[in-house]
Design an enzyme around this catalytic site. Sequence first.
Site, PDB file in Angstrom:
ATOM      1  CD  GLU A 206      -4.872   7.428   5.952  1.00 56.08           C
ATOM      2  OE1 GLU A 206      -5.714   6.534   5.859  1.00 56.08           O
ATOM      3  OE2 GLU A 206      -4.203   7.653   6.990  1.00 56.08           O
TER       4      GLU A 206
ATOM      5  CB  THR B  51       3.107   9.910   3.382  1.00 56.63           C
ATOM      6  OG1 THR B  51       4.277  10.100   4.200  1.00 56.63           O
ATOM      7  CG2 THR B  51       2.709  11.238   2.742  1.00 56.63           C
ATOM      8  CG  ASN B  52       2.137   4.091   6.665  1.00 60.98           C
ATOM      9  OD1 ASN B  52       3.310   3.715   6.624  1.00 60.98           O
ATOM     10  ND2 ASN B  52       1.281   3.649   7.577  1.00 60.98           N
TER      11      ASN B  52
ATOM     12  NE  ARG C 158       5.403   3.776  15.319  1.00 66.60           N
ATOM     13  CZ  ARG C 158       4.910   4.110  14.138  1.00 66.60           C
ATOM     14  NH1 ARG C 158       5.260   5.266  13.584  1.00 66.60           N
ATOM     15  NH2 ARG C 158       4.073   3.318  13.509  1.00 66.60           N
TER      16      ARG C 158
ATOM     17  CD  GLU D  28      -2.973   0.808   2.404  1.00 64.75           C
ATOM     18  OE1 GLU D  28      -3.393   1.816   3.004  1.00 64.75           O
ATOM     19  OE2 GLU D  28      -3.318  -0.358   2.703  1.00 64.75           O
TER      20      GLU D  28
END
EC number: 2.4.1.207
Length: 287
Positions: free
Chosen positions: A109, A123-124, A271, A105
Amino acid sequence: MAFMSFINGFSTLFLVALLASSMMAAKGGNFYQDFDVTWGDHRAKIFNGGQLLSLSLDKTSGSGFRSKKEYLFGRIDMQLKLVAGNSAGTVTAYYLSSQGPTHDEIDFEFLGNLSGDPYIVHTNVFTQGKGNREQQFYLWFDPTRNFHTYSVVWNPRQIIFLIDNTPIRVFKNAESIGVPFPKNQPMRIYSSLWNADDWATRGGLVKTDWTKAPFTAYYRNFNAKTCSGACTESFGDGAWQSQELDAHSRRRLRWVQKNFMIYNYCTDLKRFPEGLPKECQRRSRFL
């Protein structure tokens, strides 16, 4: 922040003709011919003879569409005019995706915000079902006043995200160090407008104001130079799929990332306390 238009520098990288046997071009595509409305009933509308499409969101439902065809590698352009006014809580998604648990993908967004606050573009990149490669940017113009062009260039070497032909992000093929890269699964083009007020605006603190509904986004001038179905990695010498950013485009990319990037997974040590993802450890500045 004043909007600056930079339409010339990057375009020279992508002017070489595509191989006719494996490529297809849709110039100023017709939404009736190129896309299917997939959900939302009357909230998704195609008009102006197929040249314009709108998606709407109300308290009952959002809406969405997808391309009729699948593509493997290429350049996809779409002009969007995003939800105006108080768009907090809404997300307009525009992306390419394959299907299944190991899908690939490539995401744009657009996260709505309170009137007067800037939109965030999220974005990804997913490879073999794994994402967590987010980069976020403030837009340096008002995306609700006029149409702007949002593009993805996807080839065996890299994925480039562009806005009005200015690159904002590059995801390079890092298979040599064990990072999967989307190169085997054809993808469709999708877009949707939906409510995400549990996370989209200030982490969910700002909720959707349904008194402002319906919320509407507009689309036009779809353009694709892509492989349809299957495509090899060998495109011939000089084909655009093998091009790199030129010096001007690298400067534009650095300008965007210096001034408008607000989140980069490659710098988020909290993270990833056990170490940043492999692709982040490369010396390239343009992940």
